[in-house]
Design an enzyme around this catalytic site. Structure first.
Site, PDB file in Angstrom:
ATOM      1  N   HIS A   1      -9.995  -1.258   7.211  1.00 27.36           N
ATOM      2  CA  HIS A   1      -9.469  -2.442   6.510  1.00 27.36           C
ATOM      3  C   HIS A   1      -8.901  -3.483   7.474  1.00 27.36           C
ATOM      4  O   HIS A   1      -8.214  -3.150   8.440  1.00 27.36           O
ATOM      5  CB  HIS A   1      -8.387  -2.008   5.514  1.00 27.36           C
ATOM      6  CG  HIS A   1      -8.062  -3.077   4.528  1.00 27.36           C
ATOM      7  ND1 HIS A   1      -6.876  -3.771   4.547  1.00 27.36           N
ATOM      8  CD2 HIS A   1      -8.796  -3.595   3.514  1.00 27.36           C
ATOM      9  CE1 HIS A   1      -6.892  -4.659   3.563  1.00 27.36           C
ATOM     10  NE2 HIS A   1      -8.038  -4.564   2.919  1.00 27.36           N
TER      11      HIS A   1
ATOM     12  N   HIS B   1      -7.142   1.347   0.450  1.00 30.64           N
ATOM     13  CA  HIS B   1      -7.877   0.718   1.545  1.00 30.64           C
ATOM     14  C   HIS B   1      -8.877   1.664   2.215  1.00 30.64           C
ATOM     15  O   HIS B   1      -8.561   2.840   2.439  1.00 30.64           O
ATOM     16  CB  HIS B   1      -6.914   0.248   2.628  1.00 30.64           C
ATOM     17  CG  HIS B   1      -5.913  -0.770   2.179  1.00 30.64           C
ATOM     18  ND1 HIS B   1      -6.260  -1.930   1.531  1.00 30.64           N
ATOM     19  CD2 HIS B   1      -4.552  -0.810   2.307  1.00 30.64           C
ATOM     20  CE1 HIS B   1      -5.167  -2.635   1.280  1.00 30.64           C
ATOM     21  NE2 HIS B   1      -4.115  -1.976   1.730  1.00 30.64           N
TER      22      HIS B   1
ATOM     23  N   CYS C   1       3.615  -7.279  -2.564  1.00 29.98           N
ATOM     24  CA  CYS C   1       2.741  -7.028  -3.708  1.00 29.98           C
ATOM     25  C   CYS C   1       3.404  -7.326  -5.047  1.00 29.98           C
ATOM     26  O   CYS C   1       2.753  -7.826  -5.963  1.00 29.98           O
ATOM     27  CB  CYS C   1       2.200  -5.606  -3.637  1.00 29.98           C
ATOM     28  SG  CYS C   1       1.104  -5.400  -2.196  1.00 29.98           S
TER      29      CYS C   1
ATOM     30  N   LYS D   1      -6.746  -1.783  -5.688  1.00 27.33           N
ATOM     31  CA  LYS D   1      -6.909  -3.071  -5.007  1.00 27.33           C
ATOM     32  C   LYS D   1      -6.904  -2.867  -3.502  1.00 27.33           C
ATOM     33  O   LYS D   1      -6.359  -1.882  -3.009  1.00 27.33           O
ATOM     34  CB  LYS D   1      -5.793  -4.033  -5.423  1.00 27.33           C
ATOM     35  CG  LYS D   1      -4.404  -3.556  -5.049  1.00 27.33           C
ATOM     36  CD  LYS D   1      -3.336  -4.477  -5.607  1.00 27.33           C
ATOM     37  CE  LYS D   1      -1.938  -4.059  -5.242  1.00 27.33           C
ATOM     38  NZ  LYS D   1      -1.621  -4.083  -3.810  1.00 27.33           N
TER      39      LYS D   1
ATOM     40  N   ASP E   1       2.083  -0.489  -7.064  1.00 21.96           N
ATOM     41  CA  ASP E   1       1.990   0.243  -5.775  1.00 21.96           C
ATOM     42  C   ASP E   1       3.110   1.254  -5.546  1.00 21.96           C
ATOM     43  O   ASP E   1       3.719   1.294  -4.465  1.00 21.96           O
ATOM     44  CB  ASP E   1       1.970  -0.745  -4.604  1.00 21.96           C
ATOM     45  CG  ASP E   1       0.728  -1.632  -4.584  1.00 21.96           C
ATOM     46  OD1 ASP E   1      -0.050  -1.594  -5.550  1.00 21.96           O
ATOM     47  OD2 ASP E   1       0.553  -2.375  -3.602  1.00 21.96           O
TER      48      ASP E   1
ATOM     49  N   ASP F   1      -2.630   0.527  -4.216  1.00 25.41           N
ATOM     50  CA  ASP F   1      -3.183   0.012  -2.958  1.00 25.41           C
ATOM     51  C   ASP F   1      -4.175   1.055  -2.442  1.00 25.41           C
ATOM     52  O   ASP F   1      -3.847   2.253  -2.382  1.00 25.41           O
ATOM     53  CB  ASP F   1      -2.027  -0.209  -1.972  1.00 25.41           C
ATOM     54  CG  ASP F   1      -2.242  -1.399  -1.060  1.00 25.41           C
ATOM     55  OD1 ASP F   1      -2.933  -2.355  -1.454  1.00 25.41           O
ATOM     56  OD2 ASP F   1      -1.708  -1.378   0.078  1.00 25.41           O
TER      57      ASP F   1
HETATM   58 ZN   LIG Z   1      -2.114  -2.543   1.630  1.00 28.25          ZN
END
Ligand SMILES: [Zn+2]
Length: 219
Positions: A60, A56, A163, A114, A14, A54
């Site tokens: 989310h 989204h 993360c 993800k 990330d 990351d």
């Molecule tokens: Zn996130």
């Protein structure tokens, strides 16, 4: 520490503008890891490099803005587990969700996105957080590494206490000898670093520093 090029992978977690100090989910000092990360990526000692991103949708479940009356960094219960509510971040297709433009991503063989399921968060690169059915679905990354013959994982990136931690713990759980390059990570909440350190060690993750890596061995 000598890295076995046939068995090792570098896993970059990330490293995205939204986690930089000016980003939507700012991690203090997040930009301080960039030089060291670039050094490792270009050293030649890791033929196999992988990244997580990351990623989204706007609706989310981890965004405080999607819960009436909630503020960022509040914690609510979600499917029986605590869920931190975050400011909107890494929204698909926005500049903050890019891989950080100052790093040589052409060296990454695989990029795992993800957090694209609107109903569950995803801290780890290996598995989502819990979904409404109480499962943590796999991203496929462990299988990818296994098929590539990886045994040793070297993890760095953001954020140390979410993360990176979840990714490293899952890596160890999946049977990889997992090391976190501690000084190439930064925390959302540095006051929890002692606990993060002890939980990682309890999970069998080794904590190392950039200077422990023999970066001269590369091509
Ligand atoms: Zn996130």
């Amino acid at each position: 520490m000598r890295i076995d090029p046939d068995r090792a992978a570098l896993l970059l977690v990330d490293i995205q503008p939204d986690f930089m100090p000016q980003g939507n989910l700012a991690v203090a000092g997040g930009d301080r890891i960039l030089d060291g990360v670039r050094r490792i990526m270009t050293s030649g000692v890791f033929p196999l490099q992988a990244a997580t991103q990351d990623w989204h949708p706007p609706d989310h479940v981890s965004f405080a803005s999607n819960h009436e009356g909630r503020e960022p960094l509040e914690v609510m219960e979600l499917y029986g587990h605590p869920q931190v509510l975050w400011p909107d971040h890494c929204v698909q297709g926005t500049p903050g969700a890019d891989l950080h433009p100052d790093l040589p991503w052409e060296r990454a063989a695989v990029i795992v996105r993800k957090g694209d399921d609107p109903a569950s968060d995803s801290y780890s690169g290996f598995r989502n957080n819990w979904n409404p059915r109480g499962e943590r679905p796999s991203t496929g990354l462990a299988g990818y590494f296994r098929e590539r013959g990886v045994e040793d994982l070297y993890v760095c990136g953001l954020a140390r206490d979410y993360c990176v931690k979840w990714t490293a713990e899952d890596g160890a759980r999946e049977g990889f000898r997992t090391r976190v390059i501690w000084d190439l990570t930064r925390s959302v909440d540095p006051s929890g670093d002692d606990q993060v350190r002890s939980e990682l060690e309890a999970a069998g993750v080794e904590l190392i520093h950039l200077e422990d890596l023999d970066l001269e061995g590369g091509a």
